[in-house]
Design an enzyme around this catalytic site. Sequence first.
Site, PDB file in Angstrom:
ATOM      1  N   CYS A 152      28.252  95.303  60.028  1.00  0.00           N
ATOM      2  CA  CYS A 152      26.881  95.367  60.549  1.00  0.00           C
ATOM      3  C   CYS A 152      26.456  96.836  60.580  1.00  0.00           C
ATOM      4  O   CYS A 152      27.031  97.665  59.864  1.00  0.00           O
ATOM      5  CB  CYS A 152      26.766  94.683  61.910  1.00  0.00           C
ATOM      6  SG  CYS A 152      27.732  95.427  63.235  1.00  0.00           S
ATOM      7  N   ARG A 198      27.403  92.806  66.442  1.00  0.00           N
ATOM      8  CA  ARG A 198      27.619  91.603  65.636  1.00  0.00           C
ATOM      9  C   ARG A 198      28.984  91.547  64.951  1.00  0.00           C
ATOM     10  O   ARG A 198      29.710  90.548  65.067  1.00  0.00           O
ATOM     11  CB  ARG A 198      26.500  91.489  64.577  1.00  0.00           C
ATOM     12  CG  ARG A 198      25.140  91.223  65.178  1.00  0.00           C
ATOM     13  CD  ARG A 198      24.021  91.444  64.178  1.00  0.00           C
ATOM     14  NE  ARG A 198      23.892  92.859  63.825  1.00  0.00           N
ATOM     15  CZ  ARG A 198      23.056  93.349  62.932  1.00  0.00           C
ATOM     16  NH1 ARG A 198      22.271  92.521  62.258  1.00  0.00           N
ATOM     17  NH2 ARG A 198      22.984  94.653  62.703  1.00  0.00           N
ATOM     18  N   ASP A 237      19.753  91.420  64.846  1.00  0.00           N
ATOM     19  CA  ASP A 237      20.421  92.481  65.598  1.00  0.00           C
ATOM     20  C   ASP A 237      20.076  92.308  67.082  1.00  0.00           C
ATOM     21  O   ASP A 237      18.909  92.433  67.463  1.00  0.00           O
ATOM     22  CB  ASP A 237      19.916  93.833  65.075  1.00  0.00           C
ATOM     23  CG  ASP A 237      20.684  94.989  65.680  1.00  0.00           C
ATOM     24  OD1 ASP A 237      21.359  94.787  66.709  1.00  0.00           O
ATOM     25  OD2 ASP A 237      20.605  96.101  65.123  1.00  0.00           O
TER      26      ASP A 237
HETATM   27  P1  4NP Z   1      25.182  96.043  65.506  1.00  0.00           P
HETATM   28  O1  4NP Z   1      23.996  96.455  66.517  1.00  0.00           O
HETATM   29  O2  4NP Z   1      24.761  96.555  64.137  1.00  0.00           O
HETATM   30  O3  4NP Z   1      25.222  94.555  65.561  1.00  0.00           O
HETATM   31  O4  4NP Z   1      26.441  96.688  66.018  1.00  0.00           O
HETATM   32  C1  4NP Z   1      23.576  97.772  66.674  1.00  0.00           C
HETATM   33  C2  4NP Z   1      24.240  98.606  67.520  1.00  0.00           C
HETATM   34  C3  4NP Z   1      23.817  99.908  67.686  1.00  0.00           C
HETATM   35  C4  4NP Z   1      22.714 100.371  66.996  1.00  0.00           C
HETATM   36  C5  4NP Z   1      22.046  99.526  66.127  1.00  0.00           C
HETATM   37  C6  4NP Z   1      22.498  98.229  65.959  1.00  0.00           C
HETATM   38  N1  4NP Z   1      22.268 101.687  67.179  1.00  0.00           N
HETATM   39  O5  4NP Z   1      21.218 102.043  66.623  1.00  0.00           O
HETATM   40  O6  4NP Z   1      22.916 102.475  67.886  1.00  0.00           O
END
Ligand code: 4NP
Length: 144
Positions: A3, A9, A117
Amino acid sequence: MVCLGNICRSPLAEGILKAKVDSSKVIVDSAGTGSWHVGSKPDSRSIAVAKKNNLDITDQRGRQFSVSDFDEFDHIYVMDNSNKENVLDLAKNEEHRGKVKLILNEIFPGENVDVPDPYYGGDSGFDDVYKMLEEACEVIANKL
Ligand code: 4NP
Protein backbone atom coordinates in the site's frame (compact mmCIF):
# COMPACT_ATOMS: atom_id res chain seq x y z
CA MET A 1 1.12 -6.89 0.03
CA VAL A 2 1.73 -3.27 -0.92
CA CYS A 3 0.00 0.00 0.00
CA LEU A 4 1.16 3.59 0.36
CA GLY A 5 2.28 3.88 4.00
CA ASN A 6 2.57 0.19 5.03
CA ILE A 7 0.80 1.02 8.28
CA CYS A 8 -2.94 0.60 7.53
CA ARG A 9 -3.97 -1.71 4.68
CA SER A 10 -0.99 -3.87 3.75
CA PRO A 11 -0.14 -4.88 7.35
CA LEU A 12 -3.71 -6.18 7.65
CA ALA A 13 -3.41 -8.03 4.35
CA GLU A 14 -0.10 -9.52 5.52
CA GLY A 15 -1.55 -10.66 8.84
CA ILE A 16 -4.72 -12.07 7.31
CA LEU A 17 -2.94 -14.05 4.57
CA LYS A 18 -0.23 -15.30 6.94
CA ALA A 19 -2.92 -16.82 9.14
CA LYS A 20 -4.33 -18.73 6.17
CA VAL A 21 -1.16 -20.31 4.73
CA ASP A 22 1.52 -22.76 5.81
CA SER A 23 4.47 -20.56 6.78
CA SER A 24 6.94 -23.32 5.87
CA LYS A 25 5.73 -23.07 2.27
CA VAL A 26 4.61 -19.49 1.71
CA ILE A 27 6.42 -16.27 2.64
CA VAL A 28 4.06 -13.33 3.13
CA ASP A 29 5.38 -9.80 3.63
CA SER A 30 4.20 -6.24 3.15
CA ALA A 31 5.68 -2.89 2.16
CA GLY A 32 4.71 0.67 1.35
CA THR A 33 5.54 2.63 -1.77
CA GLY A 34 6.28 5.64 0.49
CA SER A 35 9.04 5.88 3.10
CA TRP A 36 7.34 8.00 5.83
CA HIS A 37 6.57 5.05 8.09
CA VAL A 38 9.68 2.90 7.68
CA GLY A 39 10.34 1.20 11.02
CA SER A 40 6.90 2.09 12.43
CA LYS A 41 4.35 -0.26 13.93
CA PRO A 42 1.03 -0.61 12.10
CA ASP A 43 -1.53 2.15 12.74
CA SER A 44 -3.28 1.60 16.10
CA ARG A 45 -6.63 1.26 14.29
CA SER A 46 -5.27 -1.58 12.13
CA ILE A 47 -3.83 -3.24 15.24
CA ALA A 48 -7.26 -2.91 16.91
CA VAL A 49 -9.32 -4.34 14.05
CA ALA A 50 -6.84 -7.20 13.69
CA LYS A 51 -7.09 -7.91 17.43
CA LYS A 52 -10.88 -7.88 17.23
CA ASN A 53 -10.51 -10.65 14.64
CA ASN A 54 -7.98 -12.61 16.72
CA LEU A 55 -4.91 -11.54 14.76
CA ASP A 56 -1.80 -10.00 16.30
CA ILE A 57 0.05 -7.72 13.85
CA THR A 58 2.03 -5.77 16.45
CA ASP A 59 5.35 -7.38 15.46
CA GLN A 60 5.21 -5.85 11.97
CA ARG A 61 7.36 -2.82 11.11
CA GLY A 62 6.99 -0.55 8.10
CA ARG A 63 9.35 -0.93 5.19
CA GLN A 64 9.50 0.61 1.73
CA PHE A 65 8.88 -1.44 -1.40
CA SER A 66 12.13 -2.14 -3.18
CA VAL A 67 13.02 -3.23 -6.72
CA SER A 68 14.50 -6.42 -5.23
CA ASP A 69 10.97 -7.42 -4.15
CA PHE A 70 10.22 -8.20 -7.79
CA ASP A 71 12.77 -11.01 -7.62
CA GLU A 72 12.01 -12.07 -4.03
CA PHE A 73 8.27 -12.61 -4.50
CA ASP A 74 6.10 -14.48 -7.01
CA HIS A 75 3.01 -12.32 -6.47
CA ILE A 76 2.77 -8.63 -5.62
CA TYR A 77 -0.70 -7.60 -4.47
CA VAL A 78 -1.33 -3.85 -4.44
CA MET A 79 -4.20 -2.24 -2.56
CA ASP A 80 -5.17 0.45 -5.08
CA ASN A 81 -4.57 1.73 -8.59
CA SER A 82 -2.18 4.43 -7.42
CA ASN A 83 -0.04 1.83 -5.61
CA LYS A 84 -0.12 -0.18 -8.82
CA GLU A 85 1.22 2.74 -10.86
CA ASN A 86 3.96 3.43 -8.32
CA VAL A 87 5.06 -0.20 -8.23
CA LEU A 88 4.91 -0.60 -12.01
CA ASP A 89 7.13 2.49 -12.35
CA LEU A 90 9.87 0.45 -10.63
CA ALA A 91 9.43 -2.69 -12.74
CA LYS A 92 12.39 -3.58 -14.97
CA ASN A 93 10.76 -6.09 -17.32
CA GLU A 94 7.59 -7.91 -18.33
CA GLU A 95 8.15 -10.65 -15.74
CA HIS A 96 8.14 -8.01 -12.99
CA ARG A 97 5.08 -6.28 -14.43
CA GLY A 98 3.21 -9.59 -14.63
CA LYS A 99 3.55 -10.13 -10.86
CA VAL A 100 1.65 -6.97 -9.92
CA LYS A 101 -2.06 -7.47 -9.21
CA LEU A 102 -4.82 -5.42 -7.63
CA ILE A 103 -5.86 -7.44 -4.59
CA LEU A 104 -9.62 -6.84 -4.98
CA ASN A 105 -9.53 -8.30 -8.49
CA GLU A 106 -9.34 -11.62 -6.61
CA ILE A 107 -12.97 -11.14 -5.54
CA PHE A 108 -14.17 -8.73 -8.25
CA PRO A 109 -12.27 -10.01 -11.31
CA GLY A 110 -11.43 -7.36 -13.86
CA GLU A 111 -13.19 -4.54 -11.98
CA ASN A 112 -9.98 -2.83 -10.82
CA VAL A 113 -11.56 -1.72 -7.52
CA ASP A 114 -9.41 0.02 -4.87
CA VAL A 115 -9.15 -0.94 -1.21
CA PRO A 116 -10.01 2.53 0.12
CA ASP A 117 -7.29 4.22 2.14
CA PRO A 118 -8.75 4.37 5.69
CA TYR A 119 -5.95 6.59 7.11
CA TYR A 120 -7.89 9.87 7.24
CA GLY A 121 -11.28 8.32 8.13
CA GLY A 122 -12.88 6.76 11.19
CA ASP A 123 -12.73 3.31 12.75
CA SER A 124 -15.51 1.89 10.58
CA GLY A 125 -13.27 2.32 7.53
CA PHE A 126 -10.86 -0.14 9.10
CA ASP A 127 -13.67 -2.69 9.64
CA ASP A 128 -14.65 -2.37 5.97
CA VAL A 129 -11.05 -2.77 4.82
CA TYR A 130 -10.64 -5.82 7.05
CA LYS A 131 -13.70 -7.51 5.50
CA MET A 132 -12.54 -6.89 1.92
CA LEU A 133 -9.04 -8.15 2.66
CA GLU A 134 -10.36 -11.20 4.49
CA GLU A 135 -12.40 -12.21 1.43
CA ALA A 136 -9.60 -11.52 -1.03
CA CYS A 137 -7.01 -13.37 1.08
CA GLU A 138 -9.28 -16.41 1.32
CA VAL A 139 -9.26 -16.62 -2.49
CA ILE A 140 -5.49 -16.06 -2.63
CA ALA A 141 -4.80 -18.71 0.04
CA ASN A 142 -6.91 -21.26 -1.84
CA LYS A 143 -5.02 -20.54 -5.07
CA LEU A 144 -1.60 -20.81 -3.38
P1 4NP B 1 -1.83 2.84 4.06
O1 4NP B 1 -2.46 4.22 4.61
O2 4NP B 1 -1.28 3.16 2.68
O3 4NP B 1 -2.99 1.90 4.00
O4 4NP B 1 -0.78 2.42 5.04
C1 4NP B 1 -1.71 5.39 4.72
C2 4NP B 1 -0.94 5.60 5.81
C3 4NP B 1 -0.20 6.77 5.92
C4 4NP B 1 -0.26 7.72 4.93
C5 4NP B 1 -1.04 7.50 3.81
C6 4NP B 1 -1.76 6.31 3.70
N1 4NP B 1 0.46 8.92 5.05
O5 4NP B 1 0.32 9.79 4.19
O6 4NP B 1 1.24 9.08 6.00
